[in-house]
Design a protein around this motif. Structure first.
Motif, PDB file in Angstrom:
ATOM      1  N   LEU A  26      -0.697  16.142 -14.495  1.00  0.00           N
ATOM      2  CA  LEU A  26       0.138  15.607 -15.765  1.00  0.00           C
ATOM      3  C   LEU A  26      -0.372  16.432 -17.010  1.00  0.00           C
ATOM      4  CD1 LEU A  26       0.192  11.823 -15.489  1.00  0.00           C
ATOM      5  CD2 LEU A  26       2.049  13.669 -14.866  1.00  0.00           C
ATOM      6  N   THR A  27       0.216  16.910 -17.881  1.00  0.00           N
ATOM      7  CA  THR A  27      -0.175  17.398 -19.074  1.00  0.00           C
ATOM      8  C   THR A  27      -0.960  16.581 -19.723  1.00  0.00           C
ATOM      9  OG1 THR A  27       1.906  16.748 -20.420  1.00  0.00           O
ATOM     10  CG2 THR A  27       1.884  18.937 -19.304  1.00  0.00           C
ATOM     11  N   ALA A  28      -2.007  17.212 -20.562  1.00  0.00           N
ATOM     12  CA  ALA A  28      -2.840  16.666 -21.408  1.00  0.00           C
ATOM     13  C   ALA A  28      -2.187  15.373 -22.278  1.00  0.00           C
ATOM     14  CB  ALA A  28      -3.502  17.255 -22.557  1.00  0.00           C
ATOM     15  N   GLY A  29      -2.548  14.119 -22.067  1.00  0.00           N
ATOM     16  CA  GLY A  29      -2.142  13.082 -22.993  1.00  0.00           C
ATOM     17  C   GLY A  29      -1.126  12.338 -22.366  1.00  0.00           C
ATOM     18  N   GLU A  30      -0.695  12.892 -21.191  1.00  0.00           N
ATOM     19  CA  GLU A  30       0.463  12.209 -20.549  1.00  0.00           C
ATOM     20  C   GLU A  30      -0.007  11.387 -19.367  1.00  0.00           C
ATOM     21  OE1 GLU A  30       4.483  13.611 -18.010  1.00  0.00           O
ATOM     22  OE2 GLU A  30       2.695  14.947 -18.177  1.00  0.00           O
ATOM     23  N   SER A  31       0.676  10.073 -19.198  1.00  0.00           N
ATOM     24  CA  SER A  31       0.117   9.154 -18.381  1.00  0.00           C
ATOM     25  C   SER A  31       1.178   8.270 -17.523  1.00  0.00           C
ATOM     26  CB  SER A  31      -0.759   8.016 -18.905  1.00  0.00           C
ATOM     27  OG  SER A  31      -0.218   7.308 -19.664  1.00  0.00           O
ATOM     28  N   LYS A 123      -6.089   6.013  15.854  1.00  0.00           N
ATOM     29  CA  LYS A 123      -4.600   5.764  15.855  1.00  0.00           C
ATOM     30  C   LYS A 123      -4.371   4.450  15.662  1.00  0.00           C
ATOM     31  CE  LYS A 123      -3.726   6.386  20.714  1.00  0.00           C
ATOM     32  NZ  LYS A 123      -2.911   6.980  21.608  1.00  0.00           N
ATOM     33  N   TYR A 124      -5.067   3.679  16.127  1.00  0.00           N
ATOM     34  CA  TYR A 124      -4.938   2.042  16.010  1.00  0.00           C
ATOM     35  C   TYR A 124      -5.581   1.452  14.899  1.00  0.00           C
ATOM     36  CZ  TYR A 124      -3.946   2.652  21.169  1.00  0.00           C
ATOM     37  OH  TYR A 124      -3.555   3.357  22.225  1.00  0.00           O
ATOM     38  N   LYS A 125      -6.055   2.210  14.023  1.00  0.00           N
ATOM     39  CA  LYS A 125      -6.441   1.729  12.616  1.00  0.00           C
ATOM     40  C   LYS A 125      -5.446   0.981  11.931  1.00  0.00           C
ATOM     41  CE  LYS A 125     -10.764   3.863  11.627  1.00  0.00           C
ATOM     42  NZ  LYS A 125     -11.458   4.777  10.642  1.00  0.00           N
ATOM     43  N   SER A 126      -5.507   0.274  10.983  1.00  0.00           N
ATOM     44  CA  SER A 126      -4.394  -0.335  10.168  1.00  0.00           C
ATOM     45  C   SER A 126      -3.666   0.467   9.343  1.00  0.00           C
ATOM     46  CB  SER A 126      -5.101  -1.435   9.292  1.00  0.00           C
ATOM     47  OG  SER A 126      -5.760  -0.815   8.347  1.00  0.00           O
ATOM     48  N   ASN A 127      -2.409   0.179   9.102  1.00  0.00           N
ATOM     49  CA  ASN A 127      -1.528   0.985   8.161  1.00  0.00           C
ATOM     50  C   ASN A 127      -2.153   1.010   6.953  1.00  0.00           C
ATOM     51  OD1 ASN A 127       0.290   1.395  10.454  1.00  0.00           O
ATOM     52  ND2 ASN A 127       1.550  -0.174   9.688  1.00  0.00           N
ATOM     53  N   GLU A 128      -2.981   0.240   6.474  1.00  0.00           N
ATOM     54  CA  GLU A 128      -3.730   0.356   5.111  1.00  0.00           C
ATOM     55  C   GLU A 128      -4.619   1.228   5.087  1.00  0.00           C
ATOM     56  OE1 GLU A 128      -2.324  -3.926   5.317  1.00  0.00           O
ATOM     57  OE2 GLU A 128      -3.299  -2.466   6.532  1.00  0.00           O
ATOM     58  N   SER A 129      -5.287   1.428   6.188  1.00  0.00           N
ATOM     59  CA  SER A 129      -6.502   2.639   6.051  1.00  0.00           C
ATOM     60  C   SER A 129      -5.854   3.816   6.294  1.00  0.00           C
ATOM     61  CB  SER A 129      -7.321   2.203   7.594  1.00  0.00           C
ATOM     62  OG  SER A 129      -6.566   2.579   8.611  1.00  0.00           O
ATOM     63  N   LYS A 130      -4.662   4.119   6.466  1.00  0.00           N
ATOM     64  CA  LYS A 130      -4.104   5.395   6.610  1.00  0.00           C
ATOM     65  C   LYS A 130      -3.181   5.719   5.276  1.00  0.00           C
ATOM     66  CE  LYS A 130      -3.524   4.785  11.456  1.00  0.00           C
ATOM     67  NZ  LYS A 130      -2.714   4.583  12.602  1.00  0.00           N
ATOM     68  N   ILE A 131      -2.740   4.717   4.773  1.00  0.00           N
ATOM     69  CA  ILE A 131      -1.692   4.924   3.641  1.00  0.00           C
ATOM     70  C   ILE A 131      -2.273   4.859   2.270  1.00  0.00           C
ATOM     71  CG2 ILE A 131       0.347   4.065   2.343  1.00  0.00           C
ATOM     72  CD1 ILE A 131       0.724   5.433   4.865  1.00  0.00           C
ATOM     73  N   GLU A 132      -3.474   3.870   2.028  1.00  0.00           N
ATOM     74  CA  GLU A 132      -4.167   3.735   0.974  1.00  0.00           C
ATOM     75  C   GLU A 132      -4.500   5.198   0.533  1.00  0.00           C
ATOM     76  OE1 GLU A 132      -6.562   0.331   1.191  1.00  0.00           O
ATOM     77  OE2 GLU A 132      -5.089  -0.883   0.812  1.00  0.00           O
ATOM     78  N   PRO A 133      -5.404   5.816   1.354  1.00  0.00           N
ATOM     79  CA  PRO A 133      -6.187   7.136   1.126  1.00  0.00           C
ATOM     80  C   PRO A 133      -5.167   7.922   0.393  1.00  0.00           C
ATOM     81  CG  PRO A 133      -6.935   6.247   2.989  1.00  0.00           C
ATOM     82  CD  PRO A 133      -6.168   5.370   2.540  1.00  0.00           C
ATOM     83  N   LEU A 134      -3.813   8.172   0.952  1.00  0.00           N
ATOM     84  CA  LEU A 134      -2.564   8.868   0.676  1.00  0.00           C
ATOM     85  C   LEU A 134      -2.359   8.690  -0.821  1.00  0.00           C
ATOM     86  CD1 LEU A 134      -0.106   9.173   3.432  1.00  0.00           C
ATOM     87  CD2 LEU A 134      -1.794  10.761   2.966  1.00  0.00           C
ATOM     88  N   VAL A 135      -2.246   7.474  -1.006  1.00  0.00           N
ATOM     89  CA  VAL A 135      -1.985   7.063  -2.532  1.00  0.00           C
ATOM     90  C   VAL A 135      -3.052   7.530  -3.454  1.00  0.00           C
ATOM     91  CG1 VAL A 135      -1.477   5.027  -4.191  1.00  0.00           C
ATOM     92  CG2 VAL A 135      -0.526   5.051  -1.602  1.00  0.00           C
ATOM     93  N   ASP A 136      -4.206   7.055  -3.164  1.00  0.00           N
ATOM     94  CA  ASP A 136      -5.435   7.464  -3.906  1.00  0.00           C
ATOM     95  C   ASP A 136      -5.339   8.912  -4.244  1.00  0.00           C
ATOM     96  OD1 ASP A 136      -6.093   4.807  -3.624  1.00  0.00           O
ATOM     97  OD2 ASP A 136      -7.766   5.211  -2.268  1.00  0.00           O
ATOM     98  N   GLN A 137      -5.238   9.690  -2.943  1.00  0.00           N
ATOM     99  CA  GLN A 137      -5.265  11.352  -3.603  1.00  0.00           C
ATOM    100  C   GLN A 137      -3.944  11.913  -4.429  1.00  0.00           C
ATOM    101  OE1 GLN A 137      -6.497  13.557  -0.023  1.00  0.00           O
ATOM    102  NE2 GLN A 137      -6.930  11.393   0.912  1.00  0.00           N
ATOM    103  N   LEU A 138      -2.929  10.858  -4.055  1.00  0.00           N
ATOM    104  CA  LEU A 138      -1.729  11.498  -4.659  1.00  0.00           C
ATOM    105  C   LEU A 138      -1.622  11.380  -5.989  1.00  0.00           C
ATOM    106  CD1 LEU A 138       1.305  12.394  -4.430  1.00  0.00           C
ATOM    107  CD2 LEU A 138       1.889  10.096  -3.967  1.00  0.00           C
ATOM    108  N   ILE A 139      -2.501  10.248  -6.421  1.00  0.00           N
ATOM    109  CA  ILE A 139      -2.528   9.795  -7.751  1.00  0.00           C
ATOM    110  C   ILE A 139      -3.844  10.226  -8.481  1.00  0.00           C
ATOM    111  CG2 ILE A 139      -0.602   8.403  -7.980  1.00  0.00           C
ATOM    112  CD1 ILE A 139      -2.528   6.096  -8.207  1.00  0.00           C
ATOM    113  N   GLY A 140      -4.746  10.699  -7.715  1.00  0.00           N
ATOM    114  CA  GLY A 140      -6.332  10.694  -8.076  1.00  0.00           C
ATOM    115  C   GLY A 140      -6.291  11.837  -9.333  1.00  0.00           C
ATOM    116  N   GLU A 141      -5.548  12.640  -9.156  1.00  0.00           N
ATOM    117  CA  GLU A 141      -5.731  13.446 -10.686  1.00  0.00           C
ATOM    118  C   GLU A 141      -5.184  12.920 -11.904  1.00  0.00           C
ATOM    119  OE1 GLU A 141      -6.475  16.793 -10.358  1.00  0.00           O
ATOM    120  OE2 GLU A 141      -7.117  16.574  -8.428  1.00  0.00           O
ATOM    121  N   ILE A 142      -4.555  11.883 -11.911  1.00  0.00           N
ATOM    122  CA  ILE A 142      -3.841  11.275 -13.071  1.00  0.00           C
ATOM    123  C   ILE A 142      -4.921   9.976 -13.741  1.00  0.00           C
ATOM    124  CG2 ILE A 142      -1.897  11.814 -12.733  1.00  0.00           C
ATOM    125  CD1 ILE A 142      -0.934   9.235 -12.192  1.00  0.00           C
ATOM    126  N   GLN A 143      -5.898   9.648 -12.771  1.00  0.00           N
ATOM    127  CA  GLN A 143      -6.785   8.593 -13.251  1.00  0.00           C
ATOM    128  C   GLN A 143      -7.689   8.897 -14.269  1.00  0.00           C
ATOM    129  OE1 GLN A 143      -6.029   5.398 -12.177  1.00  0.00           O
ATOM    130  NE2 GLN A 143      -4.216   6.490 -11.638  1.00  0.00           N
TER     131      GLN A 143
END
Length: 143
Positions: A26-31, A123-143
């Motif tokens: 995001l641009t500076a000041g955008e959230s 591959k048998y790990k939980s869906n949470e263990s696979k999806i949560e890091p995706l969300v974290d990395q996807l929005i990581g730059e805006i935190q």
């Protein structure tokens, strides 16, 4: 040469999982205070939508799930697709999360289990263990 070929064969059989992330910038000041999540009725991966919304809320981003047309008050939205297969239990084989500002894609996160994860015990790990890091990395730059 035979050693290289053998290494390639063994590594392809291992069936690793990969991710591809183009984080939101995001641009500076955008959230982002709120993301509207488009419900995808074709996705049958257990709890996927709940995992995504819970993880966004963990990062203090309010969520609103909608069906049909995007509500006008939704400046930011997220769309997802995911696939699974049976391998003694249901296994997430791929997922894609895309964040939009208006109609413009501003972030993408992808998970892919290659070769069905033949010898990959994760591959048998939980869906949470696979999806949560995706969300974290996807929005990581805006935190």
């Amino acid at each position: 040469m035979k050693k290289i070929f053998l290494i390639l064969v063994v590594s392809s059989l291992a069936g690793c999982a990969t991710t591809n992330i183009a984080p939101v910038k995001l641009t500076a000041g955008e959230s982002i205070r709120k993301i509207c999540v488009k419900h995808n009725p074709k996705v049958i991966v257990q709890n996927l939508e709940e995992i995504i919304t819970s993880r966004l809320e963990y990062h203090n981003i309010a969520t609103h799930v909608y069906s049909g047309e995007k509500p006008e008050q939704c400046e930011y939205s997220l769309r997802y697709v995911a696939y699974q297969k049976w391998d003694f239990s249901m296994v997430l084989t791929s997922a894609q999360l895309s964040i939009y500002k208006g109609d413009k894609k501003i972030g993408l996160a992808e998970y892919k289990l290659h070769a069905g994860g033949l010898l990959n015990p994760t591959k048998y790990k939980s869906n949470e263990s696979k999806i949560e890091p995706l969300v974290d990395q996807l929005i990581g730059e805006i935190q």
